[in-house]
Design a protein around this motif. Structure first.
Motif, PDB file in Angstrom:
ATOM      1  N   LYS A   1       1.086  -1.249   0.076  1.00 39.52           N
ATOM      2  CA  LYS A   1      -0.037   0.034   0.047  1.00 39.52           C
ATOM      3  C   LYS A   1       0.841   1.248   0.174  1.00 39.52           C
ATOM      4  O   LYS A   1       0.478   2.207  -0.506  1.00 39.52           O
TER       5      LYS A   1
ATOM      6  N   ASP B   1       0.423   4.161  -2.551  1.00 44.94           N
ATOM      7  CA  ASP B   1      -0.047   5.549  -2.286  1.00 44.94           C
ATOM      8  C   ASP B   1       1.003   6.508  -2.710  1.00 44.94           C
ATOM      9  O   ASP B   1       0.661   7.694  -3.298  1.00 44.94           O
TER      10      ASP B   1
ATOM     11  N   CYS C   1       0.707   6.995  -6.514  1.00 44.65           N
ATOM     12  CA  CYS C   1      -0.389   7.601  -6.873  1.00 44.65           C
ATOM     13  C   CYS C   1      -0.081   9.181  -6.733  1.00 44.65           C
ATOM     14  O   CYS C   1      -0.246  10.294  -7.503  1.00 44.65           O
TER      15      CYS C   1
ATOM     16  N   LYS D   1      -5.638  10.887  -7.362  1.00 38.94           N
ATOM     17  CA  LYS D   1      -6.317  10.858  -6.001  1.00 38.94           C
ATOM     18  C   LYS D   1      -7.434   9.599  -6.017  1.00 38.94           C
ATOM     19  O   LYS D   1      -7.751   9.232  -7.067  1.00 38.94           O
ATOM     20  N   ARG D   2      -7.776   9.067  -4.686  1.00 40.87           N
ATOM     21  CA  ARG D   2      -8.838   8.396  -4.631  1.00 40.87           C
ATOM     22  C   ARG D   2      -8.901   6.987  -5.221  1.00 40.87           C
ATOM     23  O   ARG D   2      -9.896   6.522  -5.509  1.00 40.87           O
ATOM     24  N   LEU D   3      -7.906   6.402  -5.660  1.00 36.23           N
ATOM     25  CA  LEU D   3      -7.839   5.145  -5.944  1.00 36.23           C
ATOM     26  C   LEU D   3      -7.542   4.311  -4.714  1.00 36.23           C
ATOM     27  O   LEU D   3      -7.007   4.520  -3.882  1.00 36.23           O
ATOM     28  N   ILE D   4      -8.011   2.938  -4.890  1.00 39.25           N
ATOM     29  CA  ILE D   4      -8.154   2.080  -3.772  1.00 39.25           C
ATOM     30  C   ILE D   4      -7.251   0.970  -4.114  1.00 39.25           C
ATOM     31  O   ILE D   4      -7.298   0.486  -5.071  1.00 39.25           O
ATOM     32  N   PHE D   5      -6.246   0.953  -2.987  1.00 43.91           N
ATOM     33  CA  PHE D   5      -5.568  -0.256  -3.065  1.00 43.91           C
ATOM     34  C   PHE D   5      -6.049  -1.672  -2.988  1.00 43.91           C
ATOM     35  O   PHE D   5      -6.872  -1.790  -2.027  1.00 43.91           O
ATOM     36  N   GLY D   6      -5.700  -2.566  -3.691  1.00 44.98           N
ATOM     37  CA  GLY D   6      -6.261  -3.854  -3.442  1.00 44.98           C
ATOM     38  C   GLY D   6      -5.194  -4.744  -4.460  1.00 44.98           C
ATOM     39  O   GLY D   6      -4.290  -4.569  -5.218  1.00 44.98           O
TER      40      GLY D   6
ATOM     41  N   TYR E   1      -5.924  -0.237 -12.856  1.00 46.34           N
ATOM     42  CA  TYR E   1      -6.146   1.156 -13.064  1.00 46.34           C
ATOM     43  C   TYR E   1      -5.689   1.817 -14.348  1.00 46.34           C
ATOM     44  O   TYR E   1      -4.476   1.870 -14.587  1.00 46.34           O
TER      45      TYR E   1
ATOM     46  N   SER F   1      -1.790  -2.766  -8.750  1.00 47.35           N
ATOM     47  CA  SER F   1      -1.272  -2.732  -7.202  1.00 47.35           C
ATOM     48  C   SER F   1      -1.342  -4.024  -6.927  1.00 47.35           C
ATOM     49  O   SER F   1      -2.283  -4.900  -7.240  1.00 47.35           O
TER      50      SER F   1
END
Ligand code: SF4
Length: 226
Positions: free
Chosen positions: A157, A161, A164, A170-175, A180, A190
């Motif tokens: 993560k 982060d 990014c 902004k506002r991309l979600i880690f998984g 993306y 990620s």
């Protein structure tokens, strides 16, 4: 080498900006661990390395105290490095499946590997100010590879982060294996970090790990066909 990379490499290796980290890596280089007691530790900051025309950029967190900090090459000489080297070999981004020292003949093809923080941190946890200090180098690496990079794989993560942040997203979600599409036709994937904690607990299995690099390879291949 990247264009201007000699300059970048020298700057990183000589950097002393984070006094806590410099003290730590030097002390580790003196104390060592029993299994590496006869080795001379690198014990300096570690620049990224790889193909100057890399289509795949891999960003980890930081060197390991007895891995990269010992061998002088990121993701070399520890279990995370073993996982990365094997995956890159199996997907055609490396010439051999093992990376154990700087002089082992291991070479990356179409790939470049680096880290958010270029010095091994205590407990593998850099402070926010250390991350900020080191971001200048990651940003330079991203820029130097800008024209060739097609896929960016972030490991963990913090790497996600900070990538990014470096490119103003902004506002991309880690998984894990989250994909993306970025501006300019690049793709960000990620991944969980291949740390012992993740691999021993099966939070990250070999199949999950390989999926990331197979996805990266397929994206690069399909973009070559356009
Ligand atoms: S972490 Fe980065 S900024 Fe800090 S001393 Fe190491 S190379 Fe320099």
């Amino acid at each position: 080498m990247l264009d201007d990379d000699d300059d970048l490499q020298n700057k990183v290796i000589k950097c002393k900006e984070c006094s806590r980290l410099i003290r730590y890596i030097e002390s580790i280089g003196q104390a060592k661990v029993k299994r590496f007691t006869n080795e001379n530790y690198w014990a300096k900051p570690i620049p990224g390395y790889g193909d100057p025309k890399a289509t795949l950029l891999i960003i980890g967190l930081a060197p390991a105290a007895h891995g990269g900090n010992r061998t002088g090459r990121i993701f070399t000489g520890d279990s995370s490095g073993d996982w990365l080297a094997k995956a890159l070999f199996e997907t055609g981004f490396a010439n051999q499946p093992m990376s154990i020292s700087k002089n082992d003949g291991y070479a990356l093809k179409d790939a470049y590997v680096t880290a958010v923080v270029k010095c091994a941190p205590p407990q593998n946890i850099p402070t926010p100010s250390e991350i900020t200090n080191c971001s200048q180098y990651l940003q330079t690496e991203i820029k130097l590879l800008e024209s060739t990079t097609k896929v960016i794989v972030t490991l963990g993560k913090i790497a996600f982060d900070n990538y990014c942040k470096s490119v103003g997203m902004k506002r991309l979600i880690f998984g894990h294996n989250a994909i993306y599409k970025l501006k300019g036709g690049k793709t960000l994937i990620s991944s969980y970090h291949p740390s012992r904690r993740n691999t021993n607990t099966k939070t990250l299995t070999w199949e999950m790990w390989m999926e990331v690099f197979k996805t990266a390879k397929n994206i690069i291949k399909s973009s070559d066909n356009y």
